[in-house]
Design a protein around this motif. Sequence first.
Motif, PDB file in Angstrom:
ATOM      1  N   LEU A 256       0.834  -1.201   0.000  1.00 32.27           N
ATOM      2  CA  LEU A 256       0.000   0.000   0.000  1.00 32.27           C
ATOM      3  C   LEU A 256       0.870   1.252   0.000  1.00 32.27           C
ATOM      4  O   LEU A 256       0.612   2.203  -0.742  1.00 32.27           O
ATOM      5  CB  LEU A 256      -0.926   0.002   1.223  1.00 32.27           C
ATOM      6  N   TYR A 257       1.913   1.226   0.819  1.00 27.30           N
ATOM      7  CA  TYR A 257       2.831   2.368   0.899  1.00 27.30           C
ATOM      8  C   TYR A 257       3.534   2.598  -0.440  1.00 27.30           C
ATOM      9  O   TYR A 257       3.719   3.740  -0.870  1.00 27.30           O
ATOM     10  CB  TYR A 257       3.865   2.102   1.992  1.00 27.30           C
ATOM     11  N   ASN A 258       3.893   1.514  -1.115  1.00 21.49           N
ATOM     12  CA  ASN A 258       4.595   1.633  -2.400  1.00 21.49           C
ATOM     13  C   ASN A 258       3.668   2.055  -3.534  1.00 21.49           C
ATOM     14  O   ASN A 258       4.076   2.791  -4.440  1.00 21.49           O
ATOM     15  CB  ASN A 258       5.254   0.298  -2.771  1.00 21.49           C
ATOM     16  N   GLU A 259       2.421   1.598  -3.497  1.00 18.61           N
ATOM     17  CA  GLU A 259       1.505   1.806  -4.617  1.00 18.61           C
ATOM     18  C   GLU A 259       0.526   2.960  -4.425  1.00 18.61           C
ATOM     19  O   GLU A 259       0.035   3.525  -5.407  1.00 18.61           O
ATOM     20  CB  GLU A 259       0.721   0.503  -4.866  1.00 18.61           C
ATOM     21  N   ASN A 260       0.227   3.300  -3.168  1.00 17.75           N
ATOM     22  CA  ASN A 260      -0.712   4.396  -2.891  1.00 17.75           C
ATOM     23  C   ASN A 260      -0.208   5.139  -1.649  1.00 17.75           C
ATOM     24  O   ASN A 260      -0.800   5.057  -0.579  1.00 17.75           O
ATOM     25  CB  ASN A 260      -2.121   3.854  -2.665  1.00 17.75           C
ATOM     26  N   GLN A 261       0.890   5.856  -1.834  1.00 19.20           N
ATOM     27  CA  GLN A 261       1.548   6.495  -0.696  1.00 19.20           C
ATOM     28  C   GLN A 261       0.639   7.500   0.006  1.00 19.20           C
ATOM     29  O   GLN A 261       0.685   7.626   1.241  1.00 19.20           O
ATOM     30  CB  GLN A 261       2.835   7.185  -1.149  1.00 19.20           C
ATOM     31  N   ALA A 262      -0.192   8.180  -0.746  1.00 16.08           N
ATOM     32  CA  ALA A 262      -1.089   9.177  -0.147  1.00 16.08           C
ATOM     33  C   ALA A 262      -2.019   8.518   0.872  1.00 16.08           C
ATOM     34  O   ALA A 262      -2.231   9.053   1.975  1.00 16.08           O
ATOM     35  CB  ALA A 262      -1.894   9.878  -1.237  1.00 16.08           C
ATOM     36  N   ASP A 263      -2.574   7.368   0.525  1.00 15.25           N
ATOM     37  CA  ASP A 263      -3.463   6.644   1.431  1.00 15.25           C
ATOM     38  C   ASP A 263      -2.686   6.161   2.657  1.00 15.25           C
ATOM     39  O   ASP A 263      -3.158   6.272   3.794  1.00 15.25           O
ATOM     40  CB  ASP A 263      -4.100   5.461   0.698  1.00 15.25           C
ATOM     41  N   ALA A 264      -1.488   5.621   2.419  1.00 12.53           N
ATOM     42  CA  ALA A 264      -0.664   5.107   3.519  1.00 12.53           C
ATOM     43  C   ALA A 264      -0.285   6.223   4.493  1.00 12.53           C
ATOM     44  O   ALA A 264      -0.372   6.048   5.717  1.00 12.53           O
ATOM     45  CB  ALA A 264       0.586   4.437   2.971  1.00 12.53           C
ATOM     46  N   ILE A 265       0.104   7.367   3.958  1.00 12.39           N
ATOM     47  CA  ILE A 265       0.524   8.493   4.797  1.00 12.39           C
ATOM     48  C   ILE A 265      -0.665   9.048   5.582  1.00 12.39           C
ATOM     49  O   ILE A 265      -0.540   9.389   6.769  1.00 12.39           O
ATOM     50  CB  ILE A 265       1.183   9.597   3.947  1.00 12.39           C
ATOM     51  N   LYS A 266      -1.826   9.142   4.935  1.00 17.82           N
ATOM     52  CA  LYS A 266      -3.024   9.612   5.645  1.00 17.82           C
ATOM     53  C   LYS A 266      -3.382   8.652   6.785  1.00 17.82           C
ATOM     54  O   LYS A 266      -3.773   9.082   7.880  1.00 17.82           O
ATOM     55  CB  LYS A 266      -4.208   9.745   4.689  1.00 17.82           C
TER      56      LYS A 266
END
Length: 349
Positions: A256-266
């Motif tokens: 998730l962090y690699n593919e959708n960093q915005a979601d992971a960071i939120k």
Amino acid sequence: MNFKKILANVAIVAMTAALFAGCASSKNSAGNGKNNGASSNLPKVVNIGTQQMSNDEKIAIAKDFFEKELGVKVKIIEFQAGDIRNALVSKDIDFALLGSASAAQGIASGIDIETIWIHEVLGNAEQLVAKKDSNINSIKDLKGKKVATPYTTTTHYSLLKALELNGMSEKDIKLFDMQMPDIYAAWQRGDIDAAYVWEPTLSNLLKDGRSIISSKDMAEKGVITSNVEVVRREFADKYPDLVTKYIKAVNKAVKLYNENQADAIKTLSDSLEITPEEALKQTKGSIWLTAEQQLDPAYFGTSDKKGNLVKSLKDTADFLYKQKNLKKEPQLDTFEKAVNPSFIEKAIK
């Protein structure tokens, strides 16, 4: 009439026998859940010990990846660095997030655990910070100064190695064993001159402090540290599928962090109650590895040929032994046994 009664009694006996046979069969089937996949073999709850860090496990917790993957109730228990190993020993938790130095000490001192995952290879996420008005601009300037860090952690190990590389030892400084909240309080009171810390305390100290050295700098000098996951061997032997599913959950978080960093960071921002900018800064301070990357010879290696993690943990334990933080000299085969890539291998099949 007597003949009819006899027939009726025979029928009742036959039906009763069949009923008991059916119950016995069901009981045996439930009792053999380990072989037939019945849920009765699973624990009622899996206890995961964690620490407050911006990493894959925190994402997996916030996204409920563990309960979804493991299929049982999961209890998350947050600890300070020094207490989490004690919880392993007392069997209050099944899994634990430890710094590599803490894991090395635990393994060498006889805690029956297996290392199953690397959460992150540490870089700028851990740093030695000094007060701006302390006149500390290098490691050698620490002489006679008051320095704090939690004992038997990655920061403690990195600090002692930094001193050693500069021809010094802990005897040359006034070293205090403190947990992160206590370090921040002591820093604000002016009770300490410097501290080797991790996030989020690191960012708070840097507001009126300066970085002297980071774990990234130490890695370039050959002193590599990481945060790892360990599991009680007794639990892993009894529930190997649950350990594999734990790996799937954290690997899902890394992806998730690699593919959708915005979601992971939120997710991290909301969970840790920090700004997205702070969360991103904290994650950028370390290296996250997918399950496939963890099987590289530089890390776990494979079950057939284990990688550099064995040597790294053993080297850490050797240093702690020299510092008299361990009573018995560490043995290589102890670490060979304690590093187990098999769960990662099963997770990616």
